[in-house]
Write a protein that holds these residues in place. Structure first.
Motif, PDB file in Angstrom:
ATOM      1  N   UNK A  34     -14.861   1.027  -4.436  1.00 22.06           N
ATOM      2  CA  UNK A  34     -14.351   2.194  -3.724  1.00 22.06           C
ATOM      3  C   UNK A  34     -13.048   1.869  -2.995  1.00 22.06           C
ATOM      4  N   UNK A  35     -12.801   0.579  -2.750  1.00 25.35           N
ATOM      5  CA  UNK A  35     -11.551   0.141  -2.114  1.00 25.35           C
ATOM      6  C   UNK A  35     -10.686  -0.605  -3.123  1.00 25.35           C
ATOM      7  N   UNK A  36     -10.606  -0.055  -4.326  1.00 26.25           N
ATOM      8  CA  UNK A  36      -9.845  -0.665  -5.421  1.00 26.25           C
ATOM      9  C   UNK A  36     -10.391  -2.063  -5.689  1.00 26.25           C
ATOM     10  N   UNK A  37      -9.562  -3.103  -5.728  1.00 25.04           N
ATOM     11  CA  UNK A  37     -10.071  -4.447  -5.983  1.00 25.04           C
ATOM     12  C   UNK A  37     -10.096  -5.306  -4.723  1.00 25.04           C
ATOM     13  N   UNK A  38     -10.115  -4.675  -3.553  1.00 26.15           N
ATOM     14  CA  UNK A  38     -10.202  -5.418  -2.298  1.00 26.15           C
ATOM     15  C   UNK A  38     -11.420  -6.339  -2.317  1.00 26.15           C
ATOM     16  N   UNK A  39     -11.219  -7.599  -1.936  1.00 19.08           N
ATOM     17  CA  UNK A  39     -12.307  -8.570  -1.936  1.00 19.08           C
ATOM     18  C   UNK A  39     -12.428  -9.362  -3.220  1.00 19.08           C
ATOM     19  N   UNK A  40     -11.748  -8.894  -4.266  1.00 20.83           N
ATOM     20  CA  UNK A  40     -11.794  -9.555  -5.569  1.00 20.83           C
ATOM     21  C   UNK A  40     -10.456 -10.227  -5.870  1.00 20.83           C
ATOM     22  N   UNK A  41     -10.487 -11.249  -6.697  1.00 17.83           N
ATOM     23  CA  UNK A  41      -9.281 -11.955  -7.116  1.00 17.83           C
ATOM     24  C   UNK A  41      -9.162 -11.909  -8.635  1.00 17.83           C
ATOM     25  N   UNK A  42      -7.908 -12.004  -9.120  1.00 17.32           N
ATOM     26  CA  UNK A  42      -7.716 -12.109 -10.559  1.00 17.32           C
ATOM     27  C   UNK A  42      -7.047 -10.921 -11.206  1.00 17.32           C
ATOM     28  N   UNK A  43      -6.740  -9.864 -10.426  1.00 19.86           N
ATOM     29  CA  UNK A  43      -6.091  -8.706 -11.021  1.00 19.86           C
ATOM     30  C   UNK A  43      -4.644  -9.013 -11.393  1.00 19.86           C
ATOM     31  N   UNK A  44      -4.093 -10.090 -10.827  1.00 16.29           N
ATOM     32  CA  UNK A  44      -2.742 -10.532 -11.165  1.00 16.29           C
ATOM     33  C   UNK A  44      -2.771 -12.013 -11.496  1.00 16.29           C
ATOM     34  N   UNK A  45      -2.129 -12.388 -12.599  1.00 15.64           N
ATOM     35  CA  UNK A  45      -2.097 -13.793 -13.001  1.00 15.64           C
ATOM     36  C   UNK A  45      -1.162 -14.585 -12.104  1.00 15.64           C
TER      37      UNK A  45
END
Length: 219
Positions: A34-45
Motif C-alpha cells: 500500500x506504500x509502494x515498495x517502502x521497506x523493500x529493496x531491489x527495485x533499482x539495480x
C-alpha cells in the motif's frame, strides 16, 4: 436493553486490542504494498537503472513482468547472468522458531520463454543468495525455497494454461536469532524487452510473515 448495550460495549472493547494485534501480526513492513515498495529493496539495480518490469500498480499489487533488459549493446554475456531476474527483498530480525510466509498470486501466462514460476527464498543470517557456478564462471542464484506456478498443465487438454489465483504458504524454521532476508523474484532470466514478444505477468499481494506459536505460547 441495558444488558445488550453492555454486551456491545464489552465486545467493542475486546475488538480494539484484537484488531491491533492483527495489524501487528505481519513481521514484514508494507507486505500489502500500500506504500509502494517502502521497506523493500531491489527495485533499482546497483547501476542505477530501474527495473521497469518490477513495479506496484494502481491496485496496490506488486507486478513482475517476464522481460529483462539491463545490458547495453556490446556488453558481455555475463551481464545477463547477474542478477538473474528482477528481485525484491526485505531483511527482518527473527528469533529462533517456526515461521509461515504466505503470499497471494495471480497470473497471465503467455507460454513463451523460461519464465514459468514465481520464486520465494528465505536466507539464513550470513547465507549468500548467489553462488559461483564452476562450469560457467558465472554467479547463479541458489534454488528457491518455494515457487508459485505461472503456468500449469490442464488435466483435460494436457496443454499449458495460466495457473489460477491462489494463496501460497511456505513454512520454515529459523535455526538461530538473527537477520533473515526474504527474496521475491521470477524464476529464470526472462528475455530482452526489444523482442516484441508477449511476456508472462505475475501480480503479488498480501505477503505475510508470521511466527507459528504453540498452543498457549505467547509470540
Amino acid at each position: 436493553m441495558r444488558l445488550t448495550l453492555s454486551c456491545l460495549a464489552l465486545v467493542a472493547s475486546l475488538a480494539a486490542p484484537l484488531t491491533a494485534l492483527a495489524a501487528k501480526a505481519n513481521l514484514l513492513v508494507n507486505g500489502d504494498f500500500s506504500a509502494d515498495t517502502t521497506g523493500w529493496s531491489g527495485a533499482t539495480l546497483s547501476d542505477g537503472r530501474p527495473l521497469m518490469n518490477l513495479f506496484v500498480d494502481a491496485n496496490g499489487e506488486l507486478v513482475y513482468q517476464a522481460r529483462y533488459d539491463r545490458c547495453d549493446p556490446g556488453d558481455p554475456p555475463s551481464c545477463k547472468q547477474f542478477p538473474m531476474s528482477p528481485l525484491l527483498s526485505q531483511a527482518v530480525t527473527l528469533t529462533a522458531g517456526t515461521y509461515k510466509l504466505s503470499w497471494h498470486q495471480h497470473n497471465d501466462g503467455r507460454q513463451i520463454g523460461p519464465i514459468n514460476a514465481f520464486d520465494v527464498r528465505v536466507l539464513n543470517p550470513g547465507e549468500p543468495l548467489y553462488v559461483l557456478d564452476p562450469s560457467t564462471g558465472y554467479y547463479v542464484r541458489t534454488p528457491p525455497d518455494m515457487q508459485g506456478p505461472i503456468l500449469v498443465i490442464d488435466p483435460v487438454t494436457n496443454q499449458w494454461v495460466t495457473a489460477p489465483p491462489a494463496t501460497h504458504t511456505y513454512k520454515f524454521k529459523a535455526p538461530v536469532d538473527g537477520i533473515y532476508t526474504v527474496y521475491l523474484g521470477l524464476h529464470g532470466v526472462g528475455r530482452l524487452v526489444d523482442t516484441g514478444l508477449p511476456y508472462d505477468t505475475v501480480w503479488i499481494d498480501q505477503v505475510m510473515l508470521t511466527k507459528v506459536c504453540k498452543k498457549g505460547q505467547t509470540c
